[in-house]
Design an enzyme around this catalytic site. Sequence first.
Site, PDB file in Angstrom:
ATOM      1  N   ARG A 111     -20.674  -2.120  17.645  1.00  0.00           N
ATOM      2  CA  ARG A 111     -21.739  -1.225  18.124  1.00  0.00           C
ATOM      3  C   ARG A 111     -21.649   0.158  17.493  1.00  0.00           C
ATOM      4  O   ARG A 111     -22.656   0.861  17.395  1.00  0.00           O
ATOM      5  CB  ARG A 111     -21.703  -1.129  19.647  1.00  0.00           C
ATOM      6  CG  ARG A 111     -20.375  -0.704  20.228  1.00  0.00           C
ATOM      7  CD  ARG A 111     -20.301  -1.012  21.709  1.00  0.00           C
ATOM      8  NE  ARG A 111     -18.972  -0.795  22.262  1.00  0.00           N
ATOM      9  CZ  ARG A 111     -17.966  -1.642  22.160  1.00  0.00           C
ATOM     10  NH1 ARG A 111     -18.109  -2.769  21.501  1.00  0.00           N
ATOM     11  NH2 ARG A 111     -16.788  -1.383  22.711  1.00  0.00           N
ATOM     12  N   GLU A 138     -21.076  -2.048  27.429  1.00  0.00           N
ATOM     13  CA  GLU A 138     -19.864  -2.294  26.644  1.00  0.00           C
ATOM     14  C   GLU A 138     -18.897  -1.112  26.656  1.00  0.00           C
ATOM     15  O   GLU A 138     -17.696  -1.316  26.791  1.00  0.00           O
ATOM     16  CB  GLU A 138     -20.233  -2.662  25.207  1.00  0.00           C
ATOM     17  CG  GLU A 138     -20.890  -4.026  25.112  1.00  0.00           C
ATOM     18  CD  GLU A 138     -21.141  -4.450  23.678  1.00  0.00           C
ATOM     19  OE1 GLU A 138     -20.177  -4.632  22.929  1.00  0.00           O
ATOM     20  OE2 GLU A 138     -22.317  -4.582  23.296  1.00  0.00           O
ATOM     21  N   HIS A 196     -46.710  -4.827  36.769  1.00  0.00           N
ATOM     22  CA  HIS A 196     -47.342  -5.974  37.449  1.00  0.00           C
ATOM     23  C   HIS A 196     -46.359  -6.684  38.374  1.00  0.00           C
ATOM     24  O   HIS A 196     -46.673  -7.738  38.906  1.00  0.00           O
ATOM     25  CB  HIS A 196     -47.907  -6.939  36.402  1.00  0.00           C
ATOM     26  CG  HIS A 196     -48.973  -6.293  35.560  1.00  0.00           C
ATOM     27  ND1 HIS A 196     -50.314  -6.324  35.897  1.00  0.00           N
ATOM     28  CD2 HIS A 196     -48.888  -5.548  34.425  1.00  0.00           C
ATOM     29  CE1 HIS A 196     -51.008  -5.653  34.983  1.00  0.00           C
ATOM     30  NE2 HIS A 196     -50.161  -5.164  34.086  1.00  0.00           N
ATOM     31  N   LYS A 206     -15.553 -15.476  23.709  1.00  0.00           N
ATOM     32  CA  LYS A 206     -15.530 -15.968  22.321  1.00  0.00           C
ATOM     33  C   LYS A 206     -14.349 -16.917  22.125  1.00  0.00           C
ATOM     34  O   LYS A 206     -14.458 -17.924  21.432  1.00  0.00           O
ATOM     35  CB  LYS A 206     -15.461 -14.796  21.335  1.00  0.00           C
ATOM     36  CG  LYS A 206     -16.789 -14.042  21.214  1.00  0.00           C
ATOM     37  CD  LYS A 206     -16.750 -12.955  20.143  1.00  0.00           C
ATOM     38  CE  LYS A 206     -18.078 -12.211  20.080  1.00  0.00           C
ATOM     39  NZ  LYS A 206     -18.119 -11.106  19.128  1.00  0.00           N
TER      40      LYS A 206
HETATM   41  O1  PA5 Z   1     -20.485  -4.604  20.202  1.00  0.00           O
HETATM   42  C1  PA5 Z   1     -19.857  -5.665  20.261  1.00  0.00           C
HETATM   43  O2  PA5 Z   1     -18.621  -5.704  20.135  1.00  0.00           O
HETATM   44  C2  PA5 Z   1     -20.575  -6.986  20.486  1.00  0.00           C
HETATM   45  O3  PA5 Z   1     -21.819  -6.763  21.084  1.00  0.00           O
HETATM   46  C3  PA5 Z   1     -20.735  -7.736  19.152  1.00  0.00           C
HETATM   47  O4  PA5 Z   1     -21.577  -7.013  18.298  1.00  0.00           O
HETATM   48  C4  PA5 Z   1     -21.296  -9.145  19.395  1.00  0.00           C
HETATM   49  O5  PA5 Z   1     -20.380  -9.895  20.176  1.00  0.00           O
HETATM   50  C5  PA5 Z   1     -21.587  -9.893  18.091  1.00  0.00           C
HETATM   51  O6  PA5 Z   1     -20.511  -9.832  17.194  1.00  0.00           O
HETATM   52  P1  PA5 Z   1     -20.796  -9.396  15.690  1.00  0.00           P
HETATM   53  O7  PA5 Z   1     -21.421  -8.048  15.769  1.00  0.00           O
HETATM   54  O8  PA5 Z   1     -19.456  -9.379  15.025  1.00  0.00           O
HETATM   55  O9  PA5 Z   1     -21.712 -10.436  15.102  1.00  0.00           O
END
Ligand code: PA5
Length: 299
Positions: free
Chosen positions: A133, A200, A216, A295
């Site tokens: 992120r 997160e 709505h 995961k």
């Molecule tokens: O921010 C994060 O850690 C998650 O939202 C990941 O982006 C998400 O699990 C997907 O993984 P990736 O960005 O490696 O594809």
Amino acid sequence: VLDDYLNWERYLIRSEVDLPEEYQYQGRLYRLAPADRLYIAGMGGSGVVGDLIRDLSFVWGWPFEAVVVKDYFFRGGDGLMLAVSYSGNTVETITAAAAALRRGMPVIAITTGGKLAEMGIPTIKVPKASAPRAALPQMLTAALWTLRKIYGVNFDTPSSLPYDERLADRLVKTLGARPTIVAPVSMQGLAYRVKNEANENAKLDPSVEVLPEAHHNWIEGASGPIMAMTSPDIPAEHRTRVRLTVDLLSGEVFEVPMTVGGILTFLKHVGIATVKIALARGIDPLKTPRIDELKRRLP
Ligand code: PA5
């Protein structure tokens, strides 16, 4: 992660990306030509790239329909796909990209590495950050330069993303109250990114309601604090919907220019605010143990 957010401008890609006009994959020829439909596959912190491109393409009338894919399953046809995964190992994204290729659709990868980078399709490698992120500037601008190359779209490349302590403090207060984030369709991606950052980094659970649909149904049940999102760049109908919501229910209004600079500047503050909330709650903003455990448990 705080340092990453504070230095986001350093990660903006400021020049054209190198892409072929066509490529071979498993004996088949794929041409990177403008298509009416652009699919953007990705999950979580990478998936937001698709959400924001959908917002931007709506607001600025870009010459394609942006379709966000956040699943393993991809049943679309006739288009072009960007597959965005920070790690390059997200199973939903890789599966969707493989399905698109099987359907004869050209796919371009945006990643730091992993399996996606090894598929043998055109790949834009972006620099790593402390978390997916936190790598939004490089992933989003890599995608935008790709769209410039293929569709000729115009977008701003901000020279800086100025920090405003008062905005960060306002966001700490607003998001810390677990609001309902209310946004029009033209800002839906931005609203979800705000929610995801609160999830997160701060481990909080605000929700998102999208207008006009929420007028709505949700409006009748609404009870908690409201964070409303609006912009000078969105259609008047959407701005009116946001204003009427706040007139009726009150709420904290955040106005965000729907430019690349405007969006990233605002999201930089959201990132910093959610990290500050986490630290005040004694939580590690970087760690996402439930996401990691999920995961691990996947077959
Ligand atoms: O921010 C994060 O850690 C998650 O939202 C990941 O982006 C998400 O699990 C997907 O993984 P990736 O960005 O490696 O594809």
